[in-house]
Design a protein around this motif. Structure first.
Motif, short mmCIF file in Angstrom:
data_model
loop_
_atom_site.label_atom_id
_atom_site.label_comp_id
_atom_site.label_asym_id
_atom_site.label_seq_id
_atom_site.Cartn_x
_atom_site.Cartn_y
_atom_site.Cartn_z
N ILE A 173 0.84 -1.20 0.00
CA ILE A 173 0.00 0.00 0.00
C ILE A 173 0.87 1.25 0.00
O ILE A 173 0.63 2.20 -0.76
N LEU A 174 1.91 1.26 0.85
CA LEU A 174 2.82 2.39 0.89
C LEU A 174 3.53 2.57 -0.45
O LEU A 174 3.74 3.70 -0.92
N LEU A 175 3.89 1.47 -1.08
CA LEU A 175 4.56 1.53 -2.38
C LEU A 175 3.67 2.24 -3.41
O LEU A 175 4.12 3.12 -4.16
N ALA A 176 2.38 1.86 -3.42
CA ALA A 176 1.43 2.48 -4.35
C ALA A 176 1.23 3.96 -4.02
O ALA A 176 1.17 4.82 -4.92
N LEU A 177 1.12 4.28 -2.73
CA LEU A 177 0.89 5.67 -2.33
C LEU A 177 2.07 6.56 -2.70
O LEU A 177 1.89 7.68 -3.20
N ILE A 178 3.29 6.07 -2.46
CA ILE A 178 4.47 6.87 -2.78
C ILE A 178 4.62 7.04 -4.29
O ILE A 178 5.05 8.09 -4.78
N PHE A 179 4.26 6.01 -5.05
CA PHE A 179 4.26 6.13 -6.50
C PHE A 179 3.32 7.25 -6.95
O PHE A 179 3.67 8.08 -7.79
N ILE A 180 2.13 7.28 -6.36
CA ILE A 180 1.15 8.32 -6.72
C ILE A 180 1.66 9.71 -6.32
O ILE A 180 1.52 10.68 -7.08
N SER A 181 2.28 9.80 -5.14
CA SER A 181 2.78 11.10 -4.70
C SER A 181 3.91 11.59 -5.61
O SER A 181 4.02 12.79 -5.88
N GLY A 182 4.74 10.68 -6.10
CA GLY A 182 5.77 11.08 -7.06
C GLY A 182 5.16 11.56 -8.36
O GLY A 182 5.60 12.56 -8.94
N LEU A 183 4.12 10.87 -8.82
CA LEU A 183 3.45 11.24 -10.06
C LEU A 183 2.84 12.64 -9.95
O LEU A 183 3.01 13.48 -10.84
N THR A 184 2.12 12.90 -8.87
CA THR A 184 1.44 14.20 -8.73
C THR A 184 2.44 15.33 -8.54
O THR A 184 2.24 16.44 -9.05
N GLN A 185 3.52 15.08 -7.81
CA GLN A 185 4.55 16.11 -7.65
C GLN A 185 5.26 16.39 -8.96
O GLN A 185 5.63 17.53 -9.26
N GLY A 186 5.46 15.34 -9.77
CA GLY A 186 6.08 15.53 -11.07
C GLY A 186 5.24 16.42 -11.98
O GLY A 186 5.75 17.30 -12.67
N ILE A 187 3.93 16.18 -11.98
CA ILE A 187 3.02 17.01 -12.78
C ILE A 187 3.04 18.46 -12.29
O ILE A 187 3.18 19.40 -13.07
N ASN A 188 2.91 18.64 -10.98
CA ASN A 188 2.86 19.99 -10.41
C ASN A 188 4.13 20.79 -10.69
O ASN A 188 4.08 21.91 -11.19
N SER A 189 5.28 20.21 -10.36
CA SER A 189 6.54 20.95 -10.51
C SER A 189 6.84 21.25 -11.98
O SER A 189 7.28 22.35 -12.32
N SER A 190 6.59 20.28 -12.85
CA SER A 190 6.88 20.48 -14.26
C SER A 190 5.97 21.55 -14.87
O SER A 190 6.43 22.41 -15.64
N CYS A 191 4.69 21.52 -14.54
CA CYS A 191 3.76 22.49 -15.10
C CYS A 191 4.07 23.91 -14.62
O CYS A 191 4.12 24.85 -15.41
N VAL A 192 4.30 24.07 -13.32
CA VAL A 192 4.56 25.40 -12.78
C VAL A 192 5.88 25.95 -13.33
O VAL A 192 5.96 27.12 -13.74
N PHE A 193 6.92 25.12 -13.36
CA PHE A 193 8.23 25.56 -13.85
C PHE A 193 8.15 25.96 -15.32
O PHE A 193 8.78 26.94 -15.75
N SER A 194 7.39 25.23 -16.10
CA SER A 194 7.30 25.51 -17.54
C SER A 194 6.40 26.70 -17.84
O SER A 194 6.57 27.37 -18.85
N LEU A 195 5.43 26.97 -16.99
CA LEU A 195 4.52 28.09 -17.21
C LEU A 195 5.19 29.45 -16.99
O LEU A 195 4.85 30.43 -17.64
N MET A 196 6.15 29.48 -16.08
CA MET A 196 6.72 30.75 -15.66
C MET A 196 7.31 31.59 -16.80
O MET A 196 6.94 32.76 -16.97
N PRO A 197 8.24 31.04 -17.62
CA PRO A 197 8.84 31.89 -18.67
C PRO A 197 7.83 32.41 -19.68
O PRO A 197 8.01 33.50 -20.23
N GLY A 198 6.76 31.67 -19.93
CA GLY A 198 5.75 32.11 -20.88
C GLY A 198 4.77 33.12 -20.32
O GLY A 198 3.87 33.57 -21.04
N SER A 199 4.94 33.48 -19.05
CA SER A 199 4.02 34.42 -18.41
C SER A 199 4.57 35.83 -18.33
O SER A 199 3.95 36.71 -17.73
#
Length: 420
Positions: free
Chosen positions: A320-346
């Motif tokens: 269960i912990l393995l699945a949860l940590i996998f999901i947390s990595g996935l969501t953090q990857g989406i968040n950090s990548s989107c925010v970092f990439s949006l900045m220069p275009g703003s």
């Protein structure tokens, strides 16, 4: 072929740099016990290593006026490895740990940023966003690979020898730095252009020209914030890197707190790294189909991350912990990548370089504060569970911030300097 060799070496550098923050968590408890110190100080030293690499970005841009990208990358790789080797050979107090990891972080900072600068000489401007997005996916490859490697070193050779071996791995950054050079035709063209432009000002001392350049770079920051949502994005990036560094450093400790073995706890890092890699790839798909907005970039990922952290503190089952940590990595990857990439275009073109440096500073400060604050929480409460509950609360704050952002999501590219 030269540009693809450069790209491959940058991927190796990113794996070693980003994987180091996660790998440090494997030896956190060992160093605390050996040095008879606190979690807050050791975690602060770990986060300082990665924070310095980002915080020195203005200095690196200044040094590029005097040294080539290749020179800085090679020297940075040597320093990155020497810092770890110093810790392995000389570490008897927490202050020596700070010295070694600070040297290592300074070296990684010298090696990473110039390599990105050299990309612009090998790829067309229309190709760079895709290339940089592809490079970003390898952040979490390092997170997945390096912790098991360090765990293997630790089990077979002990703490000090494992640090020396990690330093030897980091020396590969110096070897990769040899590829960070401009094509010969570009270098000749730049020299001609430079001579033509600077000829009238040859009598002006170089120090004066440099001072003017730095003053121009950091002047008019007030006009930068005339662009909508820049403040929100900087706050979101600060929190995202704070949570990432805390998640990375204390993940092995969370596994042990929940009753997992050392090997099982390290596998949590691998699961998180793989999830982050998929999250970064998912962010690229979102950009491809123009689906990035306050909800997909921040609200949904951060709410999911917060929920996962809370559930993880209540679970003791490995799978269960393995699945949860996998999901947390996935969501953090989406968040950090989107925010970092949006900045220069703003922002408008005038503020492009300024916002890149502010991004690095924001990420560095978030990483820097993360280790000390998270370590203090663990020292005071005696449990890693409260570290993750605090991180969950920060993600909820980002959810509220994203609602504010959603009220006026479109960037305003005009400011007082837009016409310059």
């Amino acid at each position: 072929m030269e540009k693809w060799i450069l790209l491959g070496t940058i991927l190796i550098r990113k794996i070693l740099f980003c994987g180091s923050v996660k790998a440090n968590g494997v030896i956190l408890a060992d160093i605390v016990n050996q040095l008879d110190t606190t979690n807050s100080l050791v975690a602060w030293a770990f986060s300082l290593q990665n924070g310095i690499a980002l915080l020195i970005s203005p200095l690196v841009m200044f040094l590029l006026n005097y040294f080539s990208e290749r020179q800085l990358c090679m020297v940075g790789g040597l320093l990155g490895g020497l810092g770890y080797i110093y810790c392995g050979l000389m570490m008897t107090s927490v202050y020596q740990l700070f010295i070694g990891l600070s040297v290592s972080g300074f070296g990684f900072g010298l090696a990473i940023l110039p390599s990105f600068v050299s990309l612009q000489y090998h790829f067309q401007p229309t190709e760079l966003p895709l290339i940089i997005s592809a490079i970003g996916t390898f952040d979490y490859i390092g997170v997945a690979i390096l912790p098991p490697v360090l765990q293997l070193f630790r089990s077979d050779y002990g703490l000090k020898n494992s640090l020396i071996l990690l330093g030897a791995l980091a020396f590969n950054v110096a070897t990769c730095g040899a590829a960070a050079r401009r094509p010969r035709n570009v270098k000749q063209t730049n020299n001609k252009q430079t001579n033509a432009v600077r000829q009238p000002d040859q009598e002006e001392p170089a120090s004066n020209r440099d001072t003017k350049g730095i003053r121009k770079l950091f002047s008019n920051l007030r006009s930068l914030f005339q662009h909508k949502n820049i403040g929100i994005l900087l706050i979101a990036e600060f929190v995202a890197f704070y949570v990432f560094a805390s998640w990375a450093i204390f993940l092995v400790s969370l596994g042990k707190t929940q009753g997992l073995t050392d090997e099982e706890s390290v596998f949590l890092s691998t699961a998180g790294g793989l999830g982050g890699f998929i999250g970064k790839c998912s962010a690229a798909v979102l950009f491809k189909f123009k689906l990035v907005n306050p909800f997909t970039a921040t609200l949904i990922p951060c709410f999911t991350t917060a929920a996962v952290f809370v559930v993880a503190t209540m679970s003791t089952d490995f799978h269960i912990l393995l699945a949860l940590i996998f999901i947390s990595g996935l969501t953090q990857g989406i968040n950090s990548s989107c925010v970092f990439s949006l900045m220069p275009g703003s922002v408008c073109p005038y503020h492009y370089r300024q916002i890149l440096i502010l991004e690095c500073l924001s990420c560095g400060l978030g990483t820097q504060f993360s280790g000390y604050v998270s370590g203090t929480i663990q020292d005071v409460t005696g449990s890693t569970i409260y570290v993750y509950l605090f991180n969950a609360m920060l993600n909820i704050l980002l959810v509220l911030l994203s609602i504010w952002w959603a009220c006026d999501p479109e960037p305003n590219l005009e400011c007082d300097k837009s016409s310059l």
